[in-house]
Write a protein that holds these residues in place. Structure first.
Motif, PDB file in Angstrom:
ATOM      1  N   GLN A   1      70.038   2.543 -33.064  1.00  0.00           N
ATOM      2  CA  GLN A   1      70.041   4.012 -33.083  1.00  0.00           C
ATOM      3  C   GLN A   1      68.737   4.664 -32.310  1.00  0.00           C
ATOM      4  O   GLN A   1      67.591   3.929 -32.717  1.00  0.00           O
ATOM      5  CB  GLN A   1      69.936   4.568 -34.426  1.00  0.00           C
ATOM      6  CG  GLN A   1      71.217   4.700 -35.228  1.00  0.00           C
ATOM      7  CD  GLN A   1      71.385   4.761 -36.643  1.00  0.00           C
ATOM      8  OE1 GLN A   1      71.553   5.887 -37.143  1.00  0.00           O
ATOM      9  NE2 GLN A   1      70.831   3.866 -37.529  1.00  0.00           N
ATOM     10  N   VAL A   2      68.485   5.662 -31.621  1.00  0.00           N
ATOM     11  CA  VAL A   2      67.289   5.927 -30.972  1.00  0.00           C
ATOM     12  C   VAL A   2      66.774   7.355 -31.612  1.00  0.00           C
ATOM     13  O   VAL A   2      65.539   7.540 -31.497  1.00  0.00           O
ATOM     14  CB  VAL A   2      67.670   6.455 -29.636  1.00  0.00           C
ATOM     15  CG1 VAL A   2      67.814   5.249 -28.658  1.00  0.00           C
ATOM     16  CG2 VAL A   2      68.516   7.414 -29.268  1.00  0.00           C
ATOM     17  N   ALA A   3      67.585   7.750 -32.475  1.00  0.00           N
ATOM     18  CA  ALA A   3      67.103   8.855 -33.522  1.00  0.00           C
ATOM     19  C   ALA A   3      68.096   9.140 -34.543  1.00  0.00           C
ATOM     20  O   ALA A   3      69.274   8.500 -34.249  1.00  0.00           O
ATOM     21  CB  ALA A   3      66.936  10.213 -32.907  1.00  0.00           C
ATOM     22  N   ALA A   4      67.592   9.334 -35.547  1.00  0.00           N
ATOM     23  CA  ALA A   4      68.587   9.587 -36.814  1.00  0.00           C
ATOM     24  C   ALA A   4      67.923  10.578 -37.683  1.00  0.00           C
ATOM     25  O   ALA A   4      66.667  10.766 -37.844  1.00  0.00           O
ATOM     26  CB  ALA A   4      68.892   8.344 -37.487  1.00  0.00           C
ATOM     27  N   GLY A   5      68.748  11.304 -38.560  1.00  0.00           N
ATOM     28  CA  GLY A   5      68.156  12.130 -39.565  1.00  0.00           C
ATOM     29  C   GLY A   5      69.103  13.076 -40.251  1.00  0.00           C
ATOM     30  O   GLY A   5      70.121  12.735 -40.249  1.00  0.00           O
ATOM     31  N   TYR A   6      68.533  14.123 -41.075  1.00  0.00           N
ATOM     32  CA  TYR A   6      69.528  14.875 -41.596  1.00  0.00           C
ATOM     33  C   TYR A   6      68.945  16.130 -41.986  1.00  0.00           C
ATOM     34  O   TYR A   6      67.602  16.248 -41.676  1.00  0.00           O
ATOM     35  CB  TYR A   6      69.822  14.299 -43.086  1.00  0.00           C
ATOM     36  CG  TYR A   6      68.885  14.251 -44.161  1.00  0.00           C
ATOM     37  CD1 TYR A   6      68.082  15.151 -44.815  1.00  0.00           C
ATOM     38  CD2 TYR A   6      68.242  12.729 -44.219  1.00  0.00           C
ATOM     39  CE1 TYR A   6      67.203  14.956 -45.680  1.00  0.00           C
ATOM     40  CE2 TYR A   6      67.216  12.466 -44.909  1.00  0.00           C
ATOM     41  CZ  TYR A   6      66.818  13.496 -45.847  1.00  0.00           C
ATOM     42  OH  TYR A   6      65.686  13.357 -46.723  1.00  0.00           O
TER      43      TYR A   6
END
Ligand code: AHM
Ligand code: MG
Length: 333
Positions: A154-159
């Motif tokens: 993953q190059v970015a992740a969040g919520y």
């Protein structure tokens, strides 16, 4: 907000992110903007006729809520023509959504558009979870196989968490940042930098109603917590279960704790309830980036090679020393 608080755009453009590609920054801005719109809809609730069941089901066999569908369609519409994505995948869609060839970009976006669906109608915190992967090719037609990358890619992740405050939480693979939405200006401001999960905790989160179905290592861990200060752990534990993973994980990022949704005997052929690619992977990257640990009992979740888009997984994550102990109980079983 304080005079020094950076807006989300200022954060993305700061020195810290100088190595991040501009098209990824643009994509994340789009995601944050979609979350603002979902937040608005969540806060309108019944006034926008957005509560209750949509009367349809998803591929997981779950009944879809009106807000699940609304959030899913909003994310699709907002991202289909921005030129940043090759394809999208969602908890609410059986198969992937391919971007038209002339509008394709280098990334894949996965999301759980509205996590904690059972909490929508009762006005309890819910959220949107997202994960960004690199697409292997923008010239070939995207396929499900392009998405089947382990979470460490993953190059970015969040919520986004839609609670008393709307909070956007992000990792770009170097630390975790939290942004609070100012309800007046609808701007996200950086309110917590380099979040760190305490290594020890006295708080665990699990749906206790499934206790009789758990595997031995999980039963052992929880029963030892319940024995409190007179048991082997020699301390009293507290329990929380919000039934929105996004809110339970948020609490853990803020003050530590353990979250578990393990495999259980209700559906022995399924590895767990939660989905690997758009729930467990993004949360695991955030947790690890904040100094925590995230496992399925046998291995680090981010190392799992997915074999299908809607794959399920057993999840145990949070404060490092506790999750390592849970891993030990699984290994010695
Ligand atoms: P959803 O994505 O359909 O909302 O389902 C996932 C949610 C998680 O957020 C939460 O941890 C879990 O389901 C709660 O499940 P249960 O109702 O079995 O406690
Ligand atoms: Mg979910």
């Amino acid at each position: 907000m304080s005079q020094q608080s950076k807006t989300f755009i200022e954060f993305l453009n700061s020195e810290k992110n100088s190595l991040i590609q501009q098209d990824l920054k643009d994509l994340l801005l789009d995601v944050a903007n979609s979350c603002k719109k979902i937040s608005h809809a969540v806060h309108q609730g019944a006034l926008a006729n957005l509560l209750g069941s949509a009367g349809t089901g998803n591929i997981q066999g779950e009944t879809q809520q009106k807000l699940d569908i609304f959030a899913n369609e909003l994310l699709l519409e907002d991202h289909a023509e921005k030129g940043k994505l090759a394809a999208m995948a969602s908890e609410e869609m059986d198969s992937i959504y391919s971007i038209k060839e002339h509008l394709r970009g280098p990334y894949l976006l996965l999301f759980d558009p509205l996590d904690g669906s059972s909490n929508i109608d009762v006005n309890v915190s819910i959220g949107t979870i997202f994960s960004v992967l690199k697409s292997s090719s923008i010239t070939n037609d995207p396929s499900e196989a392009d998405f089947l990358q382990s979470g460490k890619n993953q190059v970015a992740a969040g919520y986004a968490l839609y609670g008393p405050q709307t909070i956007f939480v992000l990792t770009l693979g170097h630390g975790v940042q939290m942004f609070t939405m100012d309800p007046q200006s609808q701007e996200f401001y950086l309110t917590q930098e380099d979040v760190q999960i305490p290594k020890d905790t006295k708080e665990f989160a699990i749906n206790m109603s499934n206790m009789r179905h758990w595997a031995k290592p999980v039963s052992r861990y929880v029963s030892e917590c319940l024995e409190g200060s007179t048991g082997p752990r020699q301390k009293d534990f507290n329990m929380r279960w919000i039934a929105s993973m996004v809110a339970d994980v948020h609490r853990i990022l803020i003050r530590g704790g353990v979250f578990m949704y393990p495999w259980d005997q209700r559906e022995p052929d399924k590895p767990g309830k939660l989905r690997l690619m758009y729930e467990a992977n993004p949360m695991s990257l955030l947790v690890e980036q904040a100094g925590g640990v995230s496992i399925n009992g046998q291995q680090r979740i981010l190392d799992i090679q997915p074999s299908k888009l809607h794959e399920r997984v057993s999840v145990m994550l949070g404060s490092a020393n506790e999750v390592n102990l849970i891993m030990k109980y699984h290994q010695s079983n």
